[in-house]
Design an enzyme around this catalytic site. Structure first.
Site, mmCIF file in Angstrom:
data_model
loop_
_atom_site.group_PDB
_atom_site.id
_atom_site.type_symbol
_atom_site.label_atom_id
_atom_site.label_comp_id
_atom_site.label_asym_id
_atom_site.label_seq_id
_atom_site.Cartn_x
_atom_site.Cartn_y
_atom_site.Cartn_z
ATOM 1 N N LEU B 72 0.826 -1.206 0.000
ATOM 2 C CA LEU B 72 0.000 0.000 0.000
ATOM 3 C C LEU B 72 0.858 1.253 0.000
ATOM 4 C CD1 LEU B 72 -2.545 -1.261 2.672
ATOM 5 C CD2 LEU B 72 -2.622 -1.576 0.196
ATOM 6 N N ARG B 73 2.151 1.098 0.298
ATOM 7 C CA ARG B 73 3.167 2.169 0.220
ATOM 8 C C ARG B 73 3.058 3.207 1.320
ATOM 9 N NH1 ARG B 73 6.580 -0.627 -2.873
ATOM 10 N NH2 ARG B 73 5.959 -0.816 -5.053
ATOM 11 N N HIS B 188 10.258 -15.276 1.530
ATOM 12 C CA HIS B 188 10.505 -15.145 0.084
ATOM 13 C C HIS B 188 11.753 -15.961 -0.185
ATOM 14 C CE1 HIS B 188 7.929 -11.704 0.728
ATOM 15 N NE2 HIS B 188 7.867 -11.468 -0.562
ATOM 16 N N ASP B 314 0.313 -9.791 -5.307
ATOM 17 C CA ASP B 314 1.671 -9.241 -5.158
ATOM 18 C C ASP B 314 1.701 -7.812 -5.727
ATOM 19 O OD1 ASP B 314 4.234 -9.074 -4.328
ATOM 20 O OD2 ASP B 314 5.096 -10.308 -5.915
ATOM 21 N N HIS B 318 3.492 1.781 -8.364
ATOM 22 C CA HIS B 318 4.585 2.752 -8.467
ATOM 23 C C HIS B 318 4.077 4.038 -9.099
ATOM 24 C CE1 HIS B 318 7.988 0.306 -7.283
ATOM 25 N NE2 HIS B 318 7.629 -0.665 -8.103
#
Lengths: 346, 432
Positions: B72-73, B188, B314, B318
């Protein structure tokens, strides 16, 4: 549901050619047909004579501004591009970007926009990132032309074409030739472009010779080469030997244990040269590491055509630049902005 | 937003094809919601007084989607996106619950950051956000975090985001510590040294384009190490975003031995391959990278076999500038919330999964991985519902995406499947 992505070759062709198949940009040899590569070589042939004229200029790019945008330092390539542009009567701007704009945080796109605002007609670009020339060509406002003077590990098409020019001058053509490329293929934009050019021009076989650390994954399929890890086996009967420059930072144990061992296994000596065809020529894009890639006796020997490559670079770069400017003039004419002055053959 | 909001008025969703994988239901019937919960299926409960009726004729009604990984940044990268902007996009995508990785700025390594993210989401009320807690302090890979406190702050799982924990001893302790508090761990899988500096799959396209590759072995080694630690510690490990055929085979082998390991895959990995990078397409710059067609097919097979149980977005939105550079300078990741459901529905058309299993991969299964009783439509369950038109076509583009991030290699592609209504705890949060 999701259609296959166009291949690199298809996308590169679409980016570089106009609707009639004329060269707009020269970014890569991917996607360009044999006939176009042959045109470039033929045109370069015509330019060879310019150097012998009393007035070493032709007016094909008169009134055009060509900017050399070098984000990586270079002496030889930049100089030959500058000289080529001047012989075509263009005005040349040399911008050493590594010490100016981007160091102040300006993005590549902003640098490009600023230069466009100065009405530059052609960019000659060298950049450390693979794909940089594609990026600039994609974002440059039409009809600005972009010439790739080397981007990352991807492409250095004018170098490859001057090598093709040199090979053709010595061998008369490409059919039936076996060409060995020795060294750091993994990091070499020159090798990638040479391999594409050689295969497009129809040689019999391209061999990539080096240790596994320097030959990239799935090279045979991806690049169209036959891989050899043994220099002697790889050299047997070849008509052309191309040595690649080995950068010092690869020799510190990361990719190779030492210069010494590399030269021992892959350095070209007179004795090893004897394995190749009797009239095989030796090429190197420069700068040479004597005693690493080859013995001085080979570099300076009669089979070496290394200095010829440099002279031919000028003619090939004039050819490519004049072709792109010619396409630009056609575009300007169609857009009603300028008559197609001085378009055509040399 | 509150799961038992009294403000959620009674709603009946009529005539839709109800799919509830958790209860093995696939039937055309009505669904009734009241007080933020599922009130009943089929006949309305006695005395039910619907104040709103949604006509779902010809549509599919399923639990609200649960996405185990969506960035969500916020906090820290609000120039890319915000909790508000991305939860709004989640609602448009039918996603009612999402787990965001802890690599915010600052990272989710203190309860304060976890609470901030949840609070921002609750204020907007578009979707339920469960922040994953940082497995190590500052995601440094060296010092384990205050996991018990993070759990109390609402973190359902621990994760080091996509930064590999280089020190295997630290990872072992972190897994042990997390399992002490019943916390699952998202890993990951990637060998730090083999993946360092890589941008694309090490293969045909990397070799042609001269781009640094990430070899398959990077993921294989990561999975091998992490499986050994899962076995050693008994910890519940979830592999976040597998990308290789070899990794799926190792996962299946471990599961067959009864190890408590699970895995998800990003939806785009089931469709795209390294070929999408051709032309130096920065929108296809993803980590883990898009791999070969054989890998993609193996991932599909692992989903079909039930070895990979969850499909996630995922999502990595940006700002445009992040992709406006030569490929190696661009930031990895794609905006993916809104393409999740259509890509999953595409697997049904490709006969990888039947519709019920496909829905399970984006509802009940990821809810189980997040250890939350969500993604189901049984009476009493939280009324998170997605109503979608499985036949509606739309073209992915800047105008059609709600997310602030327009960075997707699927731009210009026509997808099938569009969300009509999303209900969060019984309230309509999206209507389209």
């Amino acid at each position: 549901m999701i259609a296959p992505t166009p291949t690199q070759q298809e996308q590169a062709a679409a980016l570089q050619l106009d609707a009639q198949g004329n060269l707009k940009h020269f970014l890569t040899l991917d996607g360009l047909e044999r006939s176009l590569l042959t045109d470039i070589l033929d045109r370069a042939e015509g330019f060879l004579g310019v150097a012998r004229q009393a007035v070493k200029k032709v007016p094909l790019c008169r009134g055009k501004i060509i900017a050399n945008l070098f984000f990586e330092t270079s002496t030889r390539t930049r100089t030959t591009f500058e000289l080529a542009a001047k012989r075509l009567s263009a005005d040349v701007l040399n911008l050493n970007i590594s010490t100016s704009a981007t160091a102040k945080g300006e993005t590549l796109l902003d640098t490009l926009r600023n230069l466009e605002a100065m009405h530059v007609d052609m960019f000659v670009v060298r950049h450390a990132d693979s794909g940089a020339a594609h990026f600039i060509a994609t974002h440059a406002a039409a009809p600005v032309a972009v010439i790739n003077a080397g981007d990352g590990c991807y492409s250095h098409p004018t170098q490859a074409m001057l090598d093709m020019f040199t090979i053709r001058a010595h061998k008369g053509g490409f059919e039936g030739l076996t060409v060995a490329i020795i060294g750091d293929v993994l990091h070499s934009r020159v090798a990638r472009s040479q391999i594409t050019a050689l295969n497009t021009l129809g040689v019999a076989e391209v061999r990539a010779i080096g240790p596994s650390t320097l030959v990239p994954a799935r090279s045979e399929e991806a690049l169209g080469v036959r891989v050899f890890h043994d220099l002697r086996a790889g050299l047997r009967g070849v008509d052309v030997i191309i040595l690649l420059r080995l950068q010092h930072e690869r020799m510190d144990g990361g990719f190779l244990p030492s210069e010494h061992e590399y030269f021992h296994l892959f350095g070209l000596t007179d004795k090893r040269l004897g394995l190749a065809a009797p009239d095989a020529i030796v090429m190197h894009p420069g700068p040479i590491n004597r005693g690493v890639e080859m013995d001085s006796s080979v570099a300076d020997g009669e089979r070496s055509v290394i200095l010829e490559q440099v002279s031919n670079g000028l003619a090939v770069r004039m050819a490519v630049m004049s072709m792109c400017i010619g396409t630009q003039n056609l575009w300007l004419h169609a857009a009603g902005q300028q008559p197609p002055a001085e378009v055509g053959d040399v | 937003m509150s799961d038992t909001s009294a403000a959620a008025h009674p709603i009946s969703i009529r005539g839709g094809r109800i799919i509830d994988p958790a209860a093995d239901i696939d039937a055309v019937m009505d669904l009734h919601l009241a007080g933020g919960a599922i009130a009943g299926l089929g006949e309305a409960p006695a005395g039910f007084d619907a104040q709103q009726v949604i006509d779902a004729t010809g549509l599919v009604v399923c639990p609200g989607l649960v996405d185990v990984s969506a960035r969500l940044r916020q906090p820290g990268q609000e120039h890319k996106a915000t909790v508000a902007s991305e939860t709004r996009a989640a609602a448009a995508a039918g996603i009612t619950t999402l787990c965001c990785p802890p690599d915010t700025l600052p990272p989710v390594d203190t309860p304060a950051v976890a609470q901030l993210i949840r609070q921002l989401a609750e204020e907007r009320g578009h979707a339920r956000v469960l922040p994953a807690g940082a497995l190590t302090r500052g995601l440094d890979g060296e010092h384990i975090s205050e996991m018990a406190a993070l759990k109390l702050a609402g973190c359902p799982v621990m994760s080091n985001a996509d930064r590999p924990v280089r020190n295997t001893r630290v990872l072992r302790r972190a897994l042990e510590y997390a399992s002490t508090y019943g916390l699952g761990t998202f890993l990951h899988p990637a060998d730090a040294y083999l993946s360092e500096g890589g941008m694309v799959h090490e293969g045909l396209v990397a070799t042609q384009l001269g781009l640094p590759g990430i070899p398959e072995a990077a993921e294989v080694l990561g999975v091998a190490r992490d499986l050994a630690l899962a076995e050693q510690t008994g910890a519940r490990v979830h592999f976040r975003g597998l990308s290789t055929a070899r990794a799926t085979a190792m996962l299946a082998e471990a599961r067959s031995r009864g190890l408590p390991v699970s895995a998800d895959v990003a939806a785009h990995q089931l469709w795209l391959t390294e070929d999408a990078v051709a032309g130096f397409n920065a929108d296809a710059h993803l980590i883990p990278p898009l791999r070969t067609a054989a890998d993609r097919d193996a991932l599909r097979a692992a989903v079909a076999a039930g070895e990979i149980t969850a499909i996630c977005s995922d999502h990595q939105p940006h700002e445009p500038d992040a992709k406006l550079s030569p490929f190696p300078q661009t930031e990895p990741g794609m905006s993916a919330l809104e393409t999740l459901l259509p890509l999953v529905l595409g697997l049904v058309r490709d006969e990888v999964l039947d519709l019920c299993d496909a829905i399970a991969c984006v509802t009940a299964n990821p809810a189980a991985i997040l250890d939350r009783p969500l993604g189901r439509l049984q009476p009493g369950a939280v009324a998170d519902v997605c109503v979608f038109d499985p036949h509606a076509r739309w073209v992915v583009g800047e105008d059609t995406l709600v997310s602030r991030g327009k960075n997707t290699p699927l731009r210009g592609i026509e997808l099938t499947g569009r969300v009509r209504w999303t209900l969060l705890a019984g309230r309509v949060v999206h209507e389209g």
